[in-house]
Design a protein around this motif. Structure first.
Motif, PDB file in Angstrom:
ATOM      1  N   LEU A 145       0.844  -1.200   0.000  1.00  0.00           N
ATOM      2  CA  LEU A 145       0.000   0.000   0.000  1.00  0.00           C
ATOM      3  C   LEU A 145       0.875   1.245   0.000  1.00  0.00           C
ATOM      4  O   LEU A 145       0.594   2.220  -0.686  1.00  0.00           O
ATOM      5  CB  LEU A 145      -0.893   0.029   1.245  1.00  0.00           C
ATOM      6  N   LEU A 146       1.929   1.210   0.797  1.00  0.00           N
ATOM      7  CA  LEU A 146       2.809   2.363   0.952  1.00  0.00           C
ATOM      8  C   LEU A 146       4.258   1.913   0.812  1.00  0.00           C
ATOM      9  O   LEU A 146       4.665   0.901   1.395  1.00  0.00           O
ATOM     10  CB  LEU A 146       2.605   2.998   2.336  1.00  0.00           C
ATOM     11  N   LEU A 147       5.030   2.669   0.048  1.00  0.00           N
ATOM     12  CA  LEU A 147       6.457   2.391  -0.102  1.00  0.00           C
ATOM     13  C   LEU A 147       7.170   2.916   1.138  1.00  0.00           C
ATOM     14  O   LEU A 147       7.520   4.088   1.230  1.00  0.00           O
ATOM     15  CB  LEU A 147       6.999   3.050  -1.369  1.00  0.00           C
ATOM     16  N   GLY A 148       7.361   2.033   2.107  1.00  0.00           N
ATOM     17  CA  GLY A 148       7.941   2.423   3.390  1.00  0.00           C
ATOM     18  C   GLY A 148       9.425   2.722   3.305  1.00  0.00           C
ATOM     19  O   GLY A 148      10.142   2.167   2.461  1.00  0.00           O
ATOM     20  N   THR A 149       9.898   3.584   4.204  1.00  0.00           N
ATOM     21  CA  THR A 149      11.314   3.951   4.204  1.00  0.00           C
ATOM     22  C   THR A 149      12.190   2.825   4.739  1.00  0.00           C
ATOM     23  O   THR A 149      13.282   2.587   4.228  1.00  0.00           O
ATOM     24  CB  THR A 149      11.535   5.230   5.024  1.00  0.00           C
ATOM     25  N   ARG A 150      11.746   2.138   5.768  1.00  0.00           N
ATOM     26  CA  ARG A 150      12.511   0.975   6.276  1.00  0.00           C
ATOM     27  C   ARG A 150      12.529  -0.115   5.202  1.00  0.00           C
ATOM     28  O   ARG A 150      13.551  -0.762   4.977  1.00  0.00           O
ATOM     29  CB  ARG A 150      11.882   0.455   7.568  1.00  0.00           C
ATOM     30  N   ARG A 151      11.404  -0.312   4.525  1.00  0.00           N
ATOM     31  CA  ARG A 151      11.333  -1.291   3.437  1.00  0.00           C
ATOM     32  C   ARG A 151      12.355  -0.960   2.353  1.00  0.00           C
ATOM     33  O   ARG A 151      13.062  -1.839   1.858  1.00  0.00           O
ATOM     34  CB  ARG A 151       9.911  -1.300   2.850  1.00  0.00           C
ATOM     35  N   ALA A 152      12.460   0.313   1.988  1.00  0.00           N
ATOM     36  CA  ALA A 152      13.411   0.727   0.961  1.00  0.00           C
ATOM     37  C   ALA A 152      14.842   0.407   1.379  1.00  0.00           C
ATOM     38  O   ALA A 152      15.644  -0.092   0.572  1.00  0.00           O
ATOM     39  CB  ALA A 152      13.263   2.223   0.692  1.00  0.00           C
ATOM     40  N   ALA A 153      15.170   0.657   2.640  1.00  0.00           N
ATOM     41  CA  ALA A 153      16.520   0.372   3.138  1.00  0.00           C
ATOM     42  C   ALA A 153      16.790  -1.133   3.159  1.00  0.00           C
ATOM     43  O   ALA A 153      17.883  -1.586   2.808  1.00  0.00           O
ATOM     44  CB  ALA A 153      16.695   0.973   4.528  1.00  0.00           C
ATOM     45  N   LEU A 154      15.795  -1.921   3.559  1.00  0.00           N
ATOM     46  CA  LEU A 154      15.956  -3.379   3.608  1.00  0.00           C
ATOM     47  C   LEU A 154      16.090  -3.974   2.211  1.00  0.00           C
ATOM     48  O   LEU A 154      16.864  -4.915   1.992  1.00  0.00           O
ATOM     49  CB  LEU A 154      14.776  -4.017   4.346  1.00  0.00           C
ATOM     50  N   LEU A 155      15.355  -3.428   1.255  1.00  0.00           N
ATOM     51  CA  LEU A 155      15.483  -3.871  -0.138  1.00  0.00           C
ATOM     52  C   LEU A 155      16.881  -3.552  -0.670  1.00  0.00           C
ATOM     53  O   LEU A 155      17.521  -4.388  -1.319  1.00  0.00           O
ATOM     54  CB  LEU A 155      14.432  -3.195  -1.021  1.00  0.00           C
ATOM     55  N   ALA A 156      17.359  -2.345  -0.377  1.00  0.00           N
ATOM     56  CA  ALA A 156      18.678  -1.926  -0.863  1.00  0.00           C
ATOM     57  C   ALA A 156      19.792  -2.793  -0.293  1.00  0.00           C
ATOM     58  O   ALA A 156      20.800  -3.036  -0.966  1.00  0.00           O
ATOM     59  CB  ALA A 156      18.912  -0.453  -0.518  1.00  0.00           C
ATOM     60  N   SER A 157      19.596  -3.279   0.927  1.00  0.00           N
ATOM     61  CA  SER A 157      20.625  -4.114   1.565  1.00  0.00           C
ATOM     62  C   SER A 157      20.461  -5.600   1.251  1.00  0.00           C
ATOM     63  O   SER A 157      21.279  -6.415   1.679  1.00  0.00           O
ATOM     64  CB  SER A 157      20.600  -3.905   3.081  1.00  0.00           C
ATOM     65  N   GLY A 158      19.386  -5.956   0.532  1.00  0.00           N
ATOM     66  CA  GLY A 158      19.173  -7.349   0.142  1.00  0.00           C
ATOM     67  C   GLY A 158      18.598  -8.236   1.235  1.00  0.00           C
ATOM     68  O   GLY A 158      18.544  -9.460   1.077  1.00  0.00           O
ATOM     69  N   ILE A 159      18.143  -7.644   2.323  1.00  0.00           N
ATOM     70  CA  ILE A 159      17.589  -8.437   3.435  1.00  0.00           C
ATOM     71  C   ILE A 159      16.218  -8.996   3.088  1.00  0.00           C
ATOM     72  O   ILE A 159      15.860 -10.096   3.500  1.00  0.00           O
ATOM     73  CB  ILE A 159      17.548  -7.584   4.722  1.00  0.00           C
ATOM     74  N   ILE A 160      15.437  -8.221   2.318  1.00  0.00           N
ATOM     75  CA  ILE A 160      14.127  -8.696   1.863  1.00  0.00           C
ATOM     76  C   ILE A 160      14.097  -8.678   0.334  1.00  0.00           C
ATOM     77  O   ILE A 160      14.838  -7.934  -0.302  1.00  0.00           O
ATOM     78  CB  ILE A 160      12.972  -7.852   2.450  1.00  0.00           C
ATOM     79  N   ILE A 161      13.221  -9.516  -0.213  1.00  0.00           N
ATOM     80  CA  ILE A 161      13.117  -9.695  -1.663  1.00  0.00           C
ATOM     81  C   ILE A 161      11.683  -9.372  -2.086  1.00  0.00           C
ATOM     82  O   ILE A 161      10.735  -9.933  -1.526  1.00  0.00           O
ATOM     83  CB  ILE A 161      13.461 -11.145  -2.050  1.00  0.00           C
TER      84      ILE A 161
END
Length: 197
Positions: A145-161
């Motif tokens: 629903l919302l592009l979260g800031t923590r989500r963006a950081a986790l995606l950039a670090s490869g922790i979440i896919i």
């Protein structure tokens, strides 16, 4: 009005790069504004904050600029159960301060929190992005629903896919984790998928 929620911990406003990116995108798309803000310069830090506490820094802004900054002591919510709720018409692409539609969903829930399904796909809870673990990797909905800031950081670090996750896919996963700007990955509430009703 729009809202940005920033974690303030040990004297520091965290993850500012991603907050500034989201603010810039929102101001450009909604108001046609292209100037970039430096939140570190724009947010006054009160001198009387307890150094041992974590605070939620709420920044309310609109086309005219920042209208309110407040620091509120923060404690992670205790969540034990989630309820799947379908809301195909729900729109929350921008972090608006008006959460009436999200609050209406949670008010009807019989669980501690809702897990929102839109057009058959899992998105977010009412206040967090989510990730699902199959025991090996953590996957997050590719269309939250919302592009979260923590989500963006986790995606950039490869922790979440990022992955297309339908409600029917829940049976392939073991755990669900709830995170947002205020909740660090290692502190995030993590429940068995069986806690989802």
């Amino acid at each position: 009005m729009l809202l940005e929620t920033i974690r303030f911990h040990q004297g520091e406003l965290e993850n500012l790069y991603y907050h500034q990116q989201r603010i810039h995108r929102s101001r450009k798309e909604l108001f046609g504004l292209n100037d970039r803000w430096d939140l570190e310069e724009m947010i006054p830090i009160p001198a009387n904050l307890d150094a041992e506490r974590t605070y939620r820094c709420r920044v309310i802004y609109g086309s005219e600029g920042i209208t309110l900054v407040e620091f509120i002591p923060y404690t992670i919510r205790f969540i034990q159960s989630l309820e799947l709720v379908t809301a195909d018409a729900l729109e929350y692409n921008y972090k608006f301060s008006d959460r009436t539609s999200l609050n209406a969903l949670t008010a009807q829930a019989k669980a501690d929190e809702v897990l929102i399904v839109k057009n058959g796909l899992i998105t977010d809870t009412s206040y967090t992005n989510i990730a699902l673990s199959d025991g090996q990797e953590w996957y997050t909905p590719h269309q939250p629903l919302l592009l979260g800031t923590r989500r963006a950081a986790l995606l950039a670090s490869g922790i979440i896919i990022p992955e297309r996750l339908a409600a029917d896919d829940l049976r392939y996963f073991k755990e669900i984790r709830l995170f947002n700007a205020m909740i660090e990955w290692h502190q995030a509430p993590t429940l068995p998928v069986s806690a989802i009703r």
